[in-house]
Motif scaffolding. Structure first.
Motif, mmCIF file in Angstrom:
data_model
loop_
_atom_site.group_PDB
_atom_site.id
_atom_site.type_symbol
_atom_site.label_atom_id
_atom_site.label_comp_id
_atom_site.label_asym_id
_atom_site.label_seq_id
_atom_site.Cartn_x
_atom_site.Cartn_y
_atom_site.Cartn_z
ATOM 1 N N LEU A 1 0.828 -1.195 0.000
ATOM 2 C CA LEU A 1 0.000 0.000 0.000
ATOM 3 C C LEU A 1 0.867 1.252 0.000
ATOM 4 O O LEU A 1 0.457 2.295 -0.475
ATOM 5 N N GLY A 2 2.073 1.132 0.539
ATOM 6 C CA GLY A 2 3.077 2.149 0.336
ATOM 7 C C GLY A 2 2.757 3.525 0.893
ATOM 8 O O GLY A 2 1.845 3.712 1.673
ATOM 9 N N GLU A 3 3.537 4.509 0.474
ATOM 10 C CA GLU A 3 3.446 5.867 0.990
ATOM 11 C C GLU A 3 2.796 6.831 0.018
ATOM 12 O O GLU A 3 2.690 8.014 0.307
ATOM 13 N N LYS A 4 2.350 6.349 -1.133
ATOM 14 C CA LYS A 4 1.783 7.263 -2.124
ATOM 15 C C LYS A 4 0.410 6.789 -2.576
ATOM 16 O O LYS A 4 0.165 5.595 -2.738
ATOM 17 N N TRP A 5 -0.475 7.746 -2.775
ATOM 18 C CA TRP A 5 -1.773 7.460 -3.362
ATOM 19 C C TRP A 5 -1.607 7.307 -4.877
ATOM 20 O O TRP A 5 -0.623 7.810 -5.444
ATOM 21 N N PRO A 6 -2.523 6.622 -5.549
ATOM 22 C CA PRO A 6 -2.339 6.364 -6.987
ATOM 23 C C PRO A 6 -2.494 7.596 -7.858
ATOM 24 O O PRO A 6 -2.086 7.597 -9.011
ATOM 25 N N GLU A 7 -3.088 8.656 -7.285
ATOM 26 C CA GLU A 7 -3.322 9.887 -8.043
ATOM 27 C C GLU A 7 -3.083 11.083 -7.133
ATOM 28 O O GLU A 7 -3.135 10.941 -5.902
ATOM 29 N N PRO A 8 -2.840 12.252 -7.677
ATOM 30 C CA PRO A 8 -2.669 13.442 -6.837
ATOM 31 C C PRO A 8 -3.889 13.673 -5.959
ATOM 32 O O PRO A 8 -5.027 13.515 -6.403
ATOM 33 N N ILE A 9 -3.638 14.051 -4.721
ATOM 34 C CA ILE A 9 -4.719 14.293 -3.774
ATOM 35 C C ILE A 9 -5.239 15.722 -3.912
ATOM 36 O O ILE A 9 -4.455 16.677 -3.930
ATOM 37 N N VAL A 10 -6.538 15.839 -4.026
ATOM 38 C CA VAL A 10 -7.196 17.154 -4.057
ATOM 39 C C VAL A 10 -8.058 17.276 -2.802
ATOM 40 O O VAL A 10 -8.867 16.386 -2.510
ATOM 41 N N ARG A 11 -7.868 18.316 -2.044
ATOM 42 C CA ARG A 11 -8.655 18.516 -0.829
ATOM 43 C C ARG A 11 -10.062 18.976 -1.196
ATOM 44 O O ARG A 11 -10.237 19.965 -1.908
ATOM 45 N N VAL A 12 -11.035 18.250 -0.707
ATOM 46 C CA VAL A 12 -12.427 18.577 -1.021
ATOM 47 C C VAL A 12 -12.779 19.959 -0.484
ATOM 48 O O VAL A 12 -13.506 20.725 -1.124
ATOM 49 N N GLN A 13 -12.246 20.281 0.686
ATOM 50 C CA GLN A 13 -12.509 21.604 1.257
ATOM 51 C C GLN A 13 -12.036 22.711 0.321
ATOM 52 O O GLN A 13 -12.712 23.739 0.154
ATOM 53 N N SER A 14 -10.885 22.511 -0.307
ATOM 54 C CA SER A 14 -10.364 23.520 -1.236
ATOM 55 C C SER A 14 -11.283 23.670 -2.442
ATOM 56 O O SER A 14 -11.519 24.786 -2.931
ATOM 57 N N LEU A 15 -11.816 22.548 -2.928
ATOM 58 C CA LEU A 15 -12.765 22.611 -4.039
ATOM 59 C C LEU A 15 -14.022 23.385 -3.628
ATOM 60 O O LEU A 15 -14.513 24.245 -4.359
ATOM 61 N N ALA A 16 -14.515 23.072 -2.436
ATOM 62 C CA ALA A 16 -15.745 23.705 -1.966
ATOM 63 C C ALA A 16 -15.566 25.204 -1.787
ATOM 64 O O ALA A 16 -16.511 25.977 -2.003
ATOM 65 N N GLU A 17 -14.379 25.626 -1.407
ATOM 66 C CA GLU A 17 -14.120 27.044 -1.150
ATOM 67 C C GLU A 17 -13.717 27.816 -2.406
ATOM 68 O O GLU A 17 -13.457 29.014 -2.339
#
Length: 400
Positions: free
Chosen positions: A45-61
């Motif tokens: 499972l490692g230290e990285k997500w398969p795609e760049p992480i986008v914060r939902v809060q940032s999208l909402a704001e």
């Protein structure tokens, strides 16, 4: 169930930083799913997500007027309602409410009510539970303050799929998955070897002290509830707790932040799932509803009582009870006008103890429904695949 080849998974679990080989037998999975999980876990499972992480809060704001495609659920999974506050037209429909003071005083009606709740609903609310209302309010408000910090202060605690511990925005590592409309923070209380204050946020200034006190109180509440659940199964009061590992249980917290959503009718704050652990003690937002529980073919929106906890049975207790108690699918809806914060406290078995139906609950007419599996092995599938209704626990059922 088809006989499946043994799946060998090399993983780094949150309980052990050393690589270990985990063997999982008799999982009812398609060959395609088996291959997917084997490939993912071979590389860890490692230290990285398969795609760049986008914060939902940032999208909402960012003043979005439409929902990004990554958050639009298929039509069959979309909520039928966009409730913001309580729903007075169906206020009489709610999960059972249990008065713990009354129950521990020997009230047979409350004893029967909690038994029915575990068998039919999988959910109930508890009042007079012993946790101070002041502490409950402080916990919720402090975490609201954390999520309102500048993004740079929160990114210091960004998590990884290896442990999920820290500040996160997705569950599961499936590339291209439709995501849920939430951010969260996940941290450990027990076992003590995992309790690392350095992985807890340091702002607001009182958050670590508050979390520590809150966690200790909820561990106590979890233990009290376990004695009730055990007795109502006809077991010794301590027996379920002993099956969990006695005092060596696991306990962790996931704080969920659901921002305002521009098109709530297309999204979910959390997809349908049953909780993989033992028992969840939820401190909801008592001003904004969001939790929905599946009852039969209907999604019931829970109306939380002020200063009550919502308790739900997890998959591990369903397994130990040989399915007398039910872990039930639930989900979270969002809205366009109000943010929402809830605190989910997970009371789990010791990670390396095989969990299987209690012998006293197995009969010739009700054989064991589940083969032994440790919680570490079980939750590895959850961490890889993310929320998938009841499919995880149902795939674990033994052939009859």
């Amino acid at each position: 169930m088809n006989n499946l080849d043994e799946i060998k998974i090399e993983s780094k679990t949150c309980l052990n930083d050393q690589e270990q080989e985990v063997k999982i037998d008799n999982m009812h999975m398609s060959d395609q799913d088996k291959n997917k999980i084997e490939i993912k876990n071979k590389r860890g499972l490692g230290e990285k997500w398969p795609e760049p992480i986008v914060r939902v809060q940032s999208l909402a704001e960012s003043n979005l007027t439409s929902l990004p495609d990554r958050y639009i659920k298929p039509p069959s999974q979309r909520p039928q309602t966009t409730i913001i506050d309580h729903q007075p037209e169906v206020a009489d429909i709610n999960i059972p409410i249990i008065d713990l003071d009354s129950l521990f005083s020997g009230n047979e009606d409350d004893k029967k009510r909690i038994s029915e709740a575990c068998r039919e609903w999988g959910f109930f609310q508890v009042i007079n539970h012993g946790v101070k209302p002041k502490l409950m309010d402080a916990a919720r408000e402090t975490w609201k303050s954390f999520f309102n910090l500048p993004v740079e202060a929160k990114e210091v605690y960004s998590n990884s799929p290896r442990t999920y511990e820290g500040y996160g925005s997705r569950l599961g590592v499936e590339k291209g998955a439709i995501l849920d409309w939430n951010d969260y923070y996940y941290l450990h209380f027990l076992p003590l070897a995992l309790k690392d204050f350095n992985k807890w946020p340091s702002l607001p200034s009182n958050i670590r002290e508050m979390n520590d006190e809150y966690g200790k109180e909820l561990v106590k509440l979890g233990g009290r509830l376990m004695t009730i659940l055990s007795s109502n199964l006809g077991l010794r009061a301590e027996q379920l707790q002993e099956a969990f590992g006695g005092e060596d249980v696991g306990a962790c917290l996931r704080v969920n932040y659901y921002p305002k959503c521009p098109q709530p009718e297309l999204a979910l704050g959390l997809s349908p799932h049953s909780d993989p652990g033992g028992m969840t003690i939820l401190l909801p937002d008592d001003q904004v509803v969001g939790l929905q529980v599946r009852h039969g073919d209907t999604w019931i929106t829970v109306n939380p009582l002020r200063h009550a906890f919502i308790v739900n049975i997890g998959d591990q207790i369903q397994i130990l009870s040989n399915s007398k108690y039910k872990s039930v699918e639930h989900r979270v809806i969002v809205n366009s006008e109000k943010e929402r914060v809830s605190l989910a406290f997970f009371y789990n078995p010791k990670s390396d103890i095989p969990i299987q139906p209690m012998q006293q609950l197995v009969t010739s007419t009700m054989p064991p429904l589940y083969p032994p599996m440790t919680f570490d092995q079980y939750r590895l599938f959850i961490r890889t695949q993310g929320p998938r209704g009841k499919s995880h626990v149902e795939s674990h059922i033994s052939p009859r």
